[in-house]
Design a protein around this motif. Structure first.
Motif: not given
Length: 334
Positions: A35-45, A183-184, A323-334
């Motif tokens: 509901s708030k968590g991200r599937r990307e954060f559990v990849r390979d787990r 932060l998701q 640094a995380w926000r820059e990476k995360w927003t780029a991933q969301l945009a891509g």
């Protein structure tokens, strides 16, 4: 210890703790409804999507992973203003469903629980410093759900052969230094999130509440780097039987997890401006519903019991969050 079940393990705190456990050779088993968590954060787990109140699902998790050593319960709704407008939702999600979870744990013979609590339950003090014996008086429905669950857990340890370590978090900032997770939400509602939003989007930053009884009128917080917080969880899990001995009369232990340093919102703004090398347009407004003056930790017990202390600075937290926000927003945009 080979495996730890993490509820809410696709969220900010849970996913970071999962990374810290993996780094120590411990396997996280993650339960999250996304509901708030991200599937990307559990990849390979190891991941189960579902509700903590789904007892059949919990039975399956334990049947498939009988070597689960302990449960870290991070799953919760956490937005204070939303808890004010939707209190029944918060009591259902954070309290009622956790009771269902505890019944599942007891039925499956899980005797070790680490609970994610919050320093927001502390009553205001004259110097804003809080140790584990400080009075509690939660002032928002969100905080009251944490206070209620602490009481439920304490009562549970009296009635059942279970042991509980409660970690009262202060104010997590930053991201996994390796930027595996963070932060998701790219635009979180807490102060640092709003500072990053103001910096990246060129909008004003508003200090909500400027008449608190602090040294500069703004609220005070203990900003702890999320990686230090994750390290505290690893220490609580690896030292669990020493912190709460199996034969102990009192099988319930509360430990603050903070830096021991109080930082006002105005001081956070100053540190942020120093980190990014520019000034922000800072404005002032009244308090929001559910806001509190805040507090900072006495970390003596965490050092004594967990052999833990915060290692990362406020500036580290700001830089990793950026640094995380820059990476995360780029991933969301891509």
């Amino acid at each position: 210890m080979t495996k730890v079940l993490i509820t809410g393990g696709a969220g900010f705190i849970g996913s970071t703790v999962a990374s810290a456990l993996i780094d120590q050779g411990i396997t996280p088993v993650i339960l999250d409804d996304l509901s708030k968590g991200r599937r990307e954060f559990v990849r390979d787990r190891i991941f189960y999507q579902g509700d903590i109140a789904d007892q059949a699902l919990l039975d399956r998790v334990f049947a498939e992973h009988p070597d689960i050593y302990a449960v870290l319960h991070c799953a919760a709704k956490i937005v204070v203003p939303e808890s004010v407008s939707r209190p029944l939702h918060y009591y259902r999600e954070n309290v009622a469903k956790t009771v269902d979870l505890l019944e599942s744990l007891q039925r499956n013979g899980c005797e070790r629980v680490v609970f994610s609590s919050s320093a927001s339950i502390y009553a205001p003090t004259a110097d804003a410093r809080a140790d584990e014996t400080s009075p509690v008086a939660a002032e928002s429905p969100y905080a009251r759900t944490k206070q209620m669950m602490e009481q439920v857990l304490q009562d549970w340890t009296v009635a059942a052969p279970v042991r509980v370590i409660v970690l009262r978090y202060f104010n997590p900032i930053g991201a996994d230094p390796q930027l595996r997770t963070g932060l998701q939400d790219p635009n979180p509602s807490h102060a640092l999130g709003k500072l990053i939003e103001a910096h990246t989007e060129g909008t004003p930053f508003t200090i909500t509440g400027v008449d608190w009884a602090t040294r500069d009128g703004s609220g005070i917080r203990d900003y702890i780097h999320v990686w230090d917080l994750a390290r505290a969880h690893v220490a609580a899990l690896t030292r669990f039987d020493a912190v709460v001995e199996p034969a102990a009369d009192d099988r319930y232990r509360v430990i603050n997890v903070g830096t021991g340093q109080g930082t006002t919102v105005r001081e956070l703004v100053t540190a942020f401006e120093a980190a990014v090398g520019e000034s922000l347009d800072v404005r002032e407004a009244g308090q929001r519903p559910g806001d509190v003056i805040g507090c900072y930790a006495s970390g003596d017990l965490a050092g004594e019991l967990l052999g833990w202390s915060a290692q990362k600075s406020l500036v580290d937290g700001v830089r990793d969050a950026l640094a995380w926000r820059e990476k995360w927003t780029a991933q969301l945009a891509g």
